[in-house]
Design an enzyme around this catalytic site. Structure first.
Site, PDB file in Angstrom:
ATOM      1  N   HIS A 259     -20.157 -30.306 -40.822  1.00 40.99           N
ATOM      2  CA  HIS A 259     -20.189 -31.205 -39.505  1.00 40.99           C
ATOM      3  C   HIS A 259     -21.338 -30.899 -38.750  1.00 40.99           C
ATOM      4  O   HIS A 259     -21.127 -30.400 -37.629  1.00 40.99           O
ATOM      5  CB  HIS A 259     -18.733 -30.964 -38.770  1.00 40.99           C
ATOM      6  CG  HIS A 259     -18.224 -31.826 -37.656  1.00 40.99           C
ATOM      7  ND1 HIS A 259     -19.200 -32.404 -36.655  1.00 40.99           N
ATOM      8  CD2 HIS A 259     -17.330 -32.419 -37.512  1.00 40.99           C
ATOM      9  CE1 HIS A 259     -18.571 -33.243 -36.023  1.00 40.99           C
ATOM     10  NE2 HIS A 259     -17.322 -33.212 -36.304  1.00 40.99           N
TER      11      HIS A 259
ATOM     12  N   GLU B 281     -22.865 -36.084 -40.878  1.00 40.39           N
ATOM     13  CA  GLU B 281     -22.179 -34.790 -41.585  1.00 40.39           C
ATOM     14  C   GLU B 281     -22.107 -35.115 -43.232  1.00 40.39           C
ATOM     15  O   GLU B 281     -21.621 -36.258 -43.556  1.00 40.39           O
ATOM     16  CB  GLU B 281     -20.656 -35.022 -40.976  1.00 40.39           C
ATOM     17  CG  GLU B 281     -20.664 -34.794 -39.646  1.00 40.39           C
ATOM     18  CD  GLU B 281     -19.271 -34.986 -38.906  1.00 40.39           C
ATOM     19  OE1 GLU B 281     -18.417 -34.816 -39.539  1.00 40.39           O
ATOM     20  OE2 GLU B 281     -19.428 -35.592 -37.709  1.00 40.39           O
TER      21      GLU B 281
END
Ligand code: BG6
Length: 308
Positions: free
Chosen positions: A171, A273
């Site tokens: 992330h 991400e």
């Protein structure tokens, strides 16, 4: 002996890998190459910063409100979402978003250096509760390789007897000069789930972010490039073993609700991400199999006068 002494004795590499207690409050590893430096927290195996050269602006955004050791996930750097992405698939479990490893303690298991690269491996041992939440057994490790790029590989080994179904993400929060002068390329023509409206939409042209944005792009093995005119650089995010790409910026109101971002933080960050996200890109790992989700991040200086 303190934890940092023990880690230094076992895994320190003179001048290239050191362990220290970070001002944010937890133990971190500092990885150094000829030009660059990266800092990785043992909490969450989370990269907190990466500078490809001493004079470069950091590539990763980290909230000034981030603190280690609070038991809460840290906003910024590269959190690891595993074995689910977003809310737990079964809302009844009351389990937090993005899985159970992102704020957990990881162990250092390997380190190595050569003239051009610095390498560190962290591993996470699942508890019986984790195995119950996963519905199986697994060994999880994260490799960091620092050269003039930052390479991260998250490997899941299915050590049990049942197939595992996971979703996952690295992330990554990237620092940008200003959201108004940033454009993302590499996802043209792909379809995304707009998590705000629930609609599936085709991406036409490059991506400019002018409002809250929360999108899961399906079937995207592509390299995404962040073109940042105000910092005069491009960040190229290339990957392996990843079918989804998440693009996220909370914008002003959501950032305020999150409570762990500074007022203008949303202008200076964008998440791109590297992921495998359901329902289309869930990952199934059979017993005895391993699967690796990997990203390579490169930061390229461009002519400040460039109009790319
Ligand atoms: C993104 C999700 O990956 O992470 C968003 O797509 C979510 O929906 C964001 O809001 C931040 O999640 P968290 O749990 O760190 O606040």
């Amino acid at each position: 002996m303190t934890l940092t002494d023990t880690l230094t004795a076992a895994f320190g590499q003179s001048g290239r890998i050191t362990f220290e207690t970070n001002p944010l409050g937890g133990v971190v590893a500092r990885l150094v190459t000829r030009c660059g430096t990266a800092v990785v927290a043992l909490q969450g195996a989370q990269v907190l910063s990466w500078k490809p050269t001493p004079d470069a602006a950091g590539v990763l955004w980290l909230s000034p409100m981030a603190r280690l050791g609070t038991g809460k996930p840290l906003r910024g750097g590269i959190p690891v979402c595993w074995p689910w992405f977003g809310p737990h698939p079964d809302a009844q479990t009351g389990k937090g978003a993005h899985g159970f490893v992102r704020a957990a303690d990881w162990r250092v298991t390997e380190s190595a250096v050569s003239a051009s690269e610095t390498r560190l491996t962290l591993s996470y041992a699942l508890s019986p509760d984790d195995e119950a939440a996963l519905g199986g057994q697994a060994r999880l490790s994260l490799d960091f390789v620092l050269t003039d790029t930052l390479d991260i590989s998250l490997t899941t080994a299915n050590t049990g007897t049942a197939a595992l179904t996971i979703s996952e993400a690295l992330h990554s929060y990237f620092t940008i000069g200003d959201i108004a002068s940033v454009e993302l390329t590499g996802l043209e023509g792909r379809h995304y789930l707009d998590q705000l409206s629930g609609a599936t939409i085709e991406q036409r042209g490059s991506i400019a972010i002018r409002t809250e944005t929360d999108r899961i792009y399906w079937d995207t093995p592509d390299t995404v490039v962040i073109h940042d005119r105000s910092l005069g650089r491009q960040i190229a995010i290339s990957k392996r073993g990843s079918s989804s790409t998440v693009v996220w910026n909370p914008w002003r109101d959501k950032a305020q609700r999150l409570g762990d971002m500074d007022e203008d933080g949303y202008r200076r960050m964008v998440c791109v991400e590297t992921a495998n996200v359901g329902p289309r890109n869930l990952k199934i790992i059979e017993p005895g199999e391993t699967h690796t989700l990997a990203v390579r991040i490169a930061c390229i200086k461009v002519n400040a006068a460039s109009t790319d």
